[in-house]
Design a protein around this motif. Structure first.
Motif, short mmCIF file in Angstrom:
data_model
loop_
_atom_site.label_atom_id
_atom_site.label_comp_id
_atom_site.label_asym_id
_atom_site.label_seq_id
_atom_site.Cartn_x
_atom_site.Cartn_y
_atom_site.Cartn_z
N HIS A 59 34.03 68.97 24.86
CA HIS A 59 34.06 68.80 23.40
C HIS A 59 33.28 69.96 22.80
CE1 HIS A 59 33.85 66.67 19.56
NE2 HIS A 59 32.52 66.75 19.59
N ILE A 60 33.95 70.79 21.99
CA ILE A 60 33.31 71.95 21.39
C ILE A 60 33.55 71.91 19.89
CG2 ILE A 60 33.15 74.47 21.36
CD1 ILE A 60 34.51 74.40 24.16
N VAL A 61 32.47 72.07 19.13
CA VAL A 61 32.57 72.05 17.67
C VAL A 61 31.86 73.29 17.12
CG1 VAL A 61 32.19 70.71 15.57
CG2 VAL A 61 32.47 69.52 17.76
N PHE A 62 32.52 73.95 16.19
CA PHE A 62 31.97 75.13 15.53
C PHE A 62 31.68 74.78 14.08
CE2 PHE A 62 34.82 76.64 18.85
CZ PHE A 62 34.00 77.51 19.55
N VAL A 92 28.32 73.21 18.94
CA VAL A 92 28.00 71.97 19.65
C VAL A 92 28.90 71.92 20.88
CG1 VAL A 92 28.07 69.45 19.53
CG2 VAL A 92 27.40 70.77 17.51
N TYR A 93 28.28 71.67 22.03
CA TYR A 93 29.04 71.61 23.28
C TYR A 93 28.65 70.34 24.03
CZ TYR A 93 30.71 72.61 27.96
OH TYR A 93 31.36 72.52 29.17
N GLY A 94 29.65 69.56 24.42
CA GLY A 94 29.39 68.35 25.19
C GLY A 94 30.42 68.18 26.28
N GLU A 95 30.00 67.54 27.34
CA GLU A 95 30.90 67.19 28.44
C GLU A 95 30.87 65.68 28.61
OE1 GLU A 95 29.66 69.35 31.91
OE2 GLU A 95 30.17 71.28 31.02
N PHE A 96 32.06 65.10 28.77
CA PHE A 96 32.20 63.64 28.87
C PHE A 96 33.09 63.31 30.06
CE2 PHE A 96 31.16 64.82 24.62
CZ PHE A 96 30.22 63.88 24.24
N HIS A 137 26.40 58.59 27.04
CA HIS A 137 27.82 58.83 27.30
C HIS A 137 28.15 60.28 27.63
CE1 HIS A 137 28.29 54.77 25.84
NE2 HIS A 137 27.89 55.14 24.65
N SER A 138 27.31 61.25 27.26
CA SER A 138 27.63 62.64 27.59
C SER A 138 26.97 63.00 28.93
CB SER A 138 27.16 63.60 26.51
OG SER A 138 25.77 63.60 26.38
N GLU A 139 27.66 63.83 29.68
CA GLU A 139 27.14 64.34 30.94
C GLU A 139 26.26 65.56 30.68
OE1 GLU A 139 27.94 62.79 33.94
OE2 GLU A 139 28.88 61.31 32.61
N CYS A 140 26.57 66.27 29.62
CA CYS A 140 25.88 67.49 29.21
C CYS A 140 26.06 67.60 27.71
CB CYS A 140 26.50 68.69 29.94
SG CYS A 140 26.00 70.29 29.32
N PHE A 141 25.01 68.00 26.99
CA PHE A 141 25.13 68.12 25.55
C PHE A 141 24.14 69.15 25.04
CE2 PHE A 141 24.55 67.23 21.12
CZ PHE A 141 25.83 66.92 20.70
#
Length: 97
Positions: A4-7, A54-58, A31-35
């Motif tokens: 999940h990437i948000v600019f 914003v960077y997240g891994e789920f 819930h996120s593995e990495c944020f």
């Protein structure tokens, strides 16, 4: 794995740190593995309008949906929305572990 990437761009330069601090509250949501939330380095001259990333891994779509359903997500969205100029988001399934 869902990435999940948000600019974001922020309306006023003086609000970038505040928006960054508010977005970092999202890291407290399970819930996120990495944020992470980071300032754009603006090394690429074609990307100088983006202020924050914003960077997240789920684990899966259900984990991302649970993240977005959390009350902190809603509160953060309500606080940041009036301060941002634009927001672009992308979600994709990665085959890289």
């Amino acid at each position: 794995m869902i990435r999940h990437i948000v600019f974001f761009s922020v309306k006023r330069d003086q609000d970038v740190e505040d928006v960054c601090r508010r977005l970092r509250a999202l890291a407290t949501i399970p819930h996120s593995e990495c944020f992470e939330v980071v300032a754009n380095s603006k090394v690429d001259p074609m990307c100088d309008r983006i202020d924050l990333v914003v960077y997240g891994e789920f684990r899966d779509e259900a984990a991302l949906a649970a993240f977005k359903a959390h009350p902190t997500y809603d509160a953060t969205t309500q606080a940041v929305r009036p301060l941002r100029e634009m927001r672009y988001s992308a979600d994709f399934t990665s085959t890289i572990a």
